[in-house]
Design a protein around this motif. Structure first.
Motif, PDB file in Angstrom:
ATOM      1  N   ARG A  36      -1.504  80.993 -16.732  1.00  0.00           N
ATOM      2  CA  ARG A  36      -0.566  79.864 -16.856  1.00  0.00           C
ATOM      3  C   ARG A  36      -0.665  79.203 -18.222  1.00  0.00           C
ATOM      4  NH1 ARG A  36      -2.139  78.677 -11.122  1.00  0.00           N
ATOM      5  NH2 ARG A  36      -0.474  79.686  -9.944  1.00  0.00           N
ATOM      6  N   LYS A  40       2.308  78.876 -21.016  1.00  0.00           N
ATOM      7  CA  LYS A  40       2.714  77.630 -21.676  1.00  0.00           C
ATOM      8  C   LYS A  40       2.686  77.788 -23.186  1.00  0.00           C
ATOM      9  CE  LYS A  40       1.398  74.537 -17.958  1.00  0.00           C
ATOM     10  NZ  LYS A  40       0.432  73.561 -17.462  1.00  0.00           N
ATOM     11  N   ASP A  75       4.579  77.539 -13.112  1.00  0.00           N
ATOM     12  CA  ASP A  75       4.515  76.083 -13.222  1.00  0.00           C
ATOM     13  C   ASP A  75       4.316  75.522 -11.816  1.00  0.00           C
ATOM     14  OD1 ASP A  75       4.995  73.328 -13.465  1.00  0.00           O
ATOM     15  OD2 ASP A  75       6.474  73.623 -15.054  1.00  0.00           O
ATOM     16  N   GLU A  78       6.249  72.244 -10.915  1.00  0.00           N
ATOM     17  CA  GLU A  78       7.684  72.469 -10.704  1.00  0.00           C
ATOM     18  C   GLU A  78       7.922  73.178  -9.373  1.00  0.00           C
ATOM     19  OE1 GLU A  78      11.708  72.097 -11.380  1.00  0.00           O
ATOM     20  OE2 GLU A  78      10.041  71.130 -12.413  1.00  0.00           O
ATOM     21  N   GLU A 129       6.612  63.901 -18.531  1.00  0.00           N
ATOM     22  CA  GLU A 129       6.946  65.133 -17.827  1.00  0.00           C
ATOM     23  C   GLU A 129       8.165  64.948 -16.918  1.00  0.00           C
ATOM     24  OE1 GLU A 129       5.128  67.318 -14.031  1.00  0.00           O
ATOM     25  OE2 GLU A 129       3.707  67.078 -15.666  1.00  0.00           O
TER      26      GLU A 129
END
Length: 157
Positions: A36, A40, A75, A78, A129
């Motif tokens: 992850r 990113k 994510d 999300e 965010e």
């Protein structure tokens, strides 16, 4: 090796959300976390105009595609938001409204959080965010006739 362990994890648990401190296989949890992080970095690099060659050593295309095929969640936040949104859509279809009672702690808490973030967004001070994603989320929530402000004396629950 780690990919195969992830395949086995998914077979056992039905998802690829390996916690970083996964006691059965701490190396797998750390590896998933590092994928992850690399993703990113990849997104940031592409956003800064770097070429694919510049990030290929960290996240090669083949690995990315294999993890996608497995249903890897890039994510987690999300994905969690979308799962809660889908639960709200199901709730609205069942009950005809989005006034989730507080006794429904998981979804009710999420609904309250959306109202709080919406208020902060309109006051100009949300978390960075959420603010970046706010317009799209607000539009989605408006599609299910989300109640942003409860009338005084009315509580969901």
């Amino acid at each position: 090796m780690n990919y195969n362990a992830l395949v086995a994890y998914k077979k056992k648990y039905g998802h690829c959300l390996v916690p970083q401190g996964f006691s059965e296989n701490p190396i797998l949890g750390n590896w998933v976390f590092s994928q992850r992080v690399a993703y990113k970095e990849l997104r940031k690099s592409i956003g800064n105009g770097k070429t694919v060659i510049e990030w290929s050593s960290r996240m090669i295309k083949a690995r990315f595609e294999k993890l996608n095929e497995l249903g890897f969640v890039w994510d987690v936040k999300e994905d969690s938001w979308e799962m809660n949104y889908n639960a709200l859509v199901a709730y609205e279809k069942k009950y005809g409204h989005c006034l989730v009672p507080k006794k429904n702690k998981a979804l009710g808490g999420w609904v309250d959080k959306q109202r709080g973030m919406y208020k902060k967004f309109h006051e100009g001070g949300p978390k960075k965010e959420w603010a970046l994603k706010a317009e799209g989320r607000i539009k989605k929530l408006n599609k299910v006739e989300f109640v942003w402000k409860l009338k005084r004396g009315r509580r969901s629950g």
